[in-house]
Design a protein around this motif. Sequence first.
Motif, PDB file in Angstrom:
ATOM      1  N   ILE A 292      -0.193  16.498   8.806  1.00 49.64           N
ATOM      2  CA  ILE A 292      -0.818  15.576   8.181  1.00 49.64           C
ATOM      3  C   ILE A 292      -1.914  15.250   8.621  1.00 49.64           C
ATOM      4  CG2 ILE A 292      -0.465  13.227  10.137  1.00 49.64           C
ATOM      5  CD1 ILE A 292       2.672  14.155  10.988  1.00 49.64           C
ATOM      6  N   ALA A 293      -2.625  14.684   8.290  1.00 47.72           N
ATOM      7  CA  ALA A 293      -4.311  14.513   8.341  1.00 47.72           C
ATOM      8  C   ALA A 293      -4.747  13.240   7.877  1.00 47.72           C
ATOM      9  CB  ALA A 293      -5.261  15.431   7.421  1.00 47.72           C
ATOM     10  N   SER A 294      -5.917  12.066   8.283  1.00 51.01           N
ATOM     11  CA  SER A 294      -6.443  11.295   7.805  1.00 51.01           C
ATOM     12  C   SER A 294      -7.190  11.598   6.519  1.00 51.01           C
ATOM     13  CB  SER A 294      -7.210  10.837   8.529  1.00 51.01           C
ATOM     14  OG  SER A 294      -8.670  11.402   8.514  1.00 51.01           O
ATOM     15  N   PRO A 295      -6.829   9.934   5.860  1.00 49.05           N
ATOM     16  CA  PRO A 295      -7.495  10.047   4.562  1.00 49.05           C
ATOM     17  C   PRO A 295      -8.754  10.868   4.487  1.00 49.05           C
ATOM     18  CG  PRO A 295      -6.428   8.278   4.974  1.00 49.05           C
ATOM     19  CD  PRO A 295      -6.982   8.621   6.451  1.00 49.05           C
ATOM     20  N   ARG A 296      -9.178  10.573   4.880  1.00 48.44           N
ATOM     21  CA  ARG A 296     -11.020  11.668   4.952  1.00 48.44           C
ATOM     22  C   ARG A 296     -11.424  12.709   5.355  1.00 48.44           C
ATOM     23  NH1 ARG A 296     -10.430   6.393   6.796  1.00 48.44           N
ATOM     24  NH2 ARG A 296     -10.153   6.893   9.387  1.00 48.44           N
ATOM     25  N   THR A 297     -10.147  13.540   5.887  1.00 50.66           N
ATOM     26  CA  THR A 297     -10.005  14.955   5.670  1.00 50.66           C
ATOM     27  C   THR A 297      -9.177  15.675   5.077  1.00 50.66           C
ATOM     28  OG1 THR A 297      -8.061  14.740   7.289  1.00 50.66           O
ATOM     29  CG2 THR A 297     -10.345  14.503   8.047  1.00 50.66           C
TER      30      THR A 297
ATOM     31  N   ARG B 154       4.491  11.225  16.068  1.00 55.42           N
ATOM     32  CA  ARG B 154       4.158   9.967  15.742  1.00 55.42           C
ATOM     33  C   ARG B 154       2.478   9.592  16.043  1.00 55.42           C
ATOM     34  NH1 ARG B 154       7.833   8.828  19.256  1.00 55.42           N
ATOM     35  NH2 ARG B 154       9.787   8.394  16.682  1.00 55.42           N
ATOM     36  N   PRO B 155       2.287   9.842  17.311  1.00 56.26           N
ATOM     37  CA  PRO B 155       0.726   9.535  17.794  1.00 56.26           C
ATOM     38  C   PRO B 155      -0.848  10.077  16.897  1.00 56.26           C
ATOM     39  CG  PRO B 155       1.771  10.551  19.644  1.00 56.26           C
ATOM     40  CD  PRO B 155       2.382  10.934  18.493  1.00 56.26           C
ATOM     41  N   LEU B 156       0.031  11.198  16.059  1.00 53.10           N
ATOM     42  CA  LEU B 156      -0.618  12.094  14.922  1.00 53.10           C
ATOM     43  C   LEU B 156      -0.064  10.980  13.718  1.00 53.10           C
ATOM     44  CD1 LEU B 156       0.279  15.689  14.749  1.00 53.10           C
ATOM     45  CD2 LEU B 156      -1.692  14.698  15.788  1.00 53.10           C
ATOM     46  N   LEU B 157       0.450  10.406  13.212  1.00 51.63           N
ATOM     47  CA  LEU B 157       0.267   9.236  11.965  1.00 51.63           C
ATOM     48  C   LEU B 157      -0.362   8.294  12.637  1.00 51.63           C
ATOM     49  CD1 LEU B 157       3.945   9.625  10.939  1.00 51.63           C
ATOM     50  CD2 LEU B 157       2.405  10.165   9.489  1.00 51.63           C
ATOM     51  N   SER B 158      -0.254   7.085  13.843  1.00 51.30           N
ATOM     52  CA  SER B 158      -1.442   6.557  14.024  1.00 51.30           C
ATOM     53  C   SER B 158      -2.755   6.759  14.257  1.00 51.30           C
ATOM     54  CB  SER B 158      -0.484   5.828  15.440  1.00 51.30           C
ATOM     55  OG  SER B 158       0.446   6.518  16.200  1.00 51.30           O
ATOM     56  N   SER B 159      -2.871   7.370  14.740  1.00 48.89           N
ATOM     57  CA  SER B 159      -4.704   7.669  15.028  1.00 48.89           C
ATOM     58  C   SER B 159      -4.646   8.037  12.820  1.00 48.89           C
ATOM     59  CB  SER B 159      -4.391  10.028  15.021  1.00 48.89           C
ATOM     60  OG  SER B 159      -3.929  11.063  14.580  1.00 48.89           O
ATOM     61  N   GLY B 160      -3.786   8.644  12.270  1.00 50.95           N
ATOM     62  CA  GLY B 160      -3.658   8.964  10.694  1.00 50.95           C
ATOM     63  C   GLY B 160      -4.635   8.028   9.655  1.00 50.95           C
TER      64      GLY B 160
ATOM     65  N   GLU C 207       0.519  -0.959   0.171  1.00 56.58           N
ATOM     66  CA  GLU C 207       0.093  -0.241  -0.521  1.00 56.58           C
ATOM     67  C   GLU C 207       1.162   0.970   0.395  1.00 56.58           C
ATOM     68  OE1 GLU C 207      -3.464   2.603   2.464  1.00 56.58           O
ATOM     69  OE2 GLU C 207      -2.066   0.737   3.170  1.00 56.58           O
ATOM     70  N   LEU C 208       0.773   2.597  -1.389  1.00 55.23           N
ATOM     71  CA  LEU C 208       1.658   3.628  -1.255  1.00 55.23           C
ATOM     72  C   LEU C 208       0.690   4.671  -0.881  1.00 55.23           C
ATOM     73  CD1 LEU C 208       3.850   4.930  -1.145  1.00 55.23           C
ATOM     74  CD2 LEU C 208       3.703   5.324  -3.980  1.00 55.23           C
ATOM     75  N   ARG C 209       0.737   4.983   0.443  1.00 52.01           N
ATOM     76  CA  ARG C 209      -0.329   6.138   0.781  1.00 52.01           C
ATOM     77  C   ARG C 209       0.489   7.220   1.123  1.00 52.01           C
ATOM     78  NH1 ARG C 209      -3.618   8.050   5.288  1.00 52.01           N
ATOM     79  NH2 ARG C 209      -2.825   6.488   6.453  1.00 52.01           N
ATOM     80  N   LEU C 210       0.253   8.454   1.196  1.00 48.44           N
ATOM     81  CA  LEU C 210       0.832   9.459   1.955  1.00 48.44           C
ATOM     82  C   LEU C 210       0.471   9.752   3.173  1.00 48.44           C
ATOM     83  CD1 LEU C 210       3.589  11.825   1.344  1.00 48.44           C
ATOM     84  CD2 LEU C 210       1.297  13.346   0.733  1.00 48.44           C
ATOM     85  N   ARG C 211       1.122   9.839   3.915  1.00 52.11           N
ATOM     86  CA  ARG C 211       0.251   9.646   5.783  1.00 52.11           C
ATOM     87  C   ARG C 211       1.162  11.036   5.986  1.00 52.11           C
ATOM     88  NH1 ARG C 211      -0.571   4.902   7.872  1.00 52.11           N
ATOM     89  NH2 ARG C 211       0.214   2.885   6.338  1.00 52.11           N
TER      90      ARG C 211
ATOM     91  N   HIS D 285       8.577  13.490   3.153  1.00 45.61           N
ATOM     92  CA  HIS D 285       7.741  12.699   2.944  1.00 45.61           C
ATOM     93  C   HIS D 285       7.445  11.167   3.818  1.00 45.61           C
ATOM     94  CE1 HIS D 285       7.928  15.360  -1.087  1.00 45.61           C
ATOM     95  NE2 HIS D 285       6.703  14.912  -0.714  1.00 45.61           N
ATOM     96  N   ILE D 286       6.435  11.101   4.016  1.00 44.06           N
ATOM     97  CA  ILE D 286       5.984   9.996   4.798  1.00 44.06           C
ATOM     98  C   ILE D 286       5.548   8.904   4.434  1.00 44.06           C
ATOM     99  CG2 ILE D 286       5.209   8.711   7.352  1.00 44.06           C
ATOM    100  CD1 ILE D 286       6.048  11.729   8.791  1.00 44.06           C
ATOM    101  N   TYR D 287       5.290   7.413   3.861  1.00 45.89           N
ATOM    102  CA  TYR D 287       4.675   6.755   3.135  1.00 45.89           C
ATOM    103  C   TYR D 287       4.590   5.915   4.734  1.00 45.89           C
ATOM    104  CZ  TYR D 287       4.572   9.636  -0.801  1.00 45.89           C
ATOM    105  OH  TYR D 287       5.166  10.174  -1.507  1.00 45.89           O
ATOM    106  N   PHE D 288       5.679   5.109   5.036  1.00 45.24           N
ATOM    107  CA  PHE D 288       5.365   3.911   6.424  1.00 45.24           C
ATOM    108  C   PHE D 288       5.524   4.692   7.729  1.00 45.24           C
ATOM    109  CE2 PHE D 288       6.928   2.310   1.664  1.00 45.24           C
ATOM    110  CZ  PHE D 288       4.967   2.110   1.655  1.00 45.24           C
TER     111      PHE D 288
END
Length: 279
Positions: free
Chosen positions: A237-242, A273-279, A4-8, A190-193
């Motif tokens: 940093i944001a979730s895919p739905r925002t 780190r917690p922002l990435l986990s929640s996103g 899975e390649l998603r820009l986090r 860029h953060i993908y993983f």
Amino acid sequence: MPTELRLRGRLFLDAEIHVLTGLHIGGAGGKVAIGGVDSPVIRDPITDEPILPGSSLKGKMRSLLERWGGYEPNHAIGQARIHVCKTEERYRNCPVCHIFGVPGEISFAYPTRLVVRDAFLTDGSREVLRRADTDLPFTEVKWEAAIDRVTSAAVPRQIERVPAGAVFRAPRIRASDASDEAHGALMVYHIYFPQDLEWFDHVVEAMGLVEDDYLGGYGSRGSGQVAFRRLRLGHKIASPRTPYPEDITWLGDPSPDLTEFRRQLPELLGQIRPLLSSG
């Protein structure tokens, strides 16, 4: 490797680059008039001011990090040689290839993590150099002599340099806003993983290697010593739905130098780190 390649998210590192000794990053000499310098610096074609190309800084960071880590320079690009992982197994755990990128023919690679922007003279440096009695607009000319090892004859040459004391920074995001917040970022990561966040420390490590080495040419003869100052880290940093954030969220106050920034880095990454986990 993950499929899975998603820009986090993205990290933004802003910093001033202070020139401690005359800086020479060469430009094309085709437009130099008769009587001009032998080795000119690269300039903005519109303003005629010297610039610090992001490619020069990024290439130096990669080269020094490869040497420090003992990575094999196994791939030729023109006259230069860089390290490139030739197998997916090696690539998987190689921070250099992930951060700085690999040639397009490497089919199993993911996008390059690090973007380094061109840097321009700050407003203050521009005014100081404009008022100074420099040899050329914004720059000095350093005379050197190449000595023939057989005849001992001296061949003089002129090296154009940005004078010590000049400061470079990434351009403003909003040209009409003179505040510090209006500046962009010198580097975008860029953060993908999840591993990408842990590898960001190598970017800062490479900056430290540059400080102890030099930028541009003629470094073994004194040119090109620089220092990174007023560093700060931000993120989007944001979730895919925002919606993708419009503004950078900056963390804390700018660090005065790279040493202090490196000391604060674990805490700063701990906030992200917690922002990435929640996103």
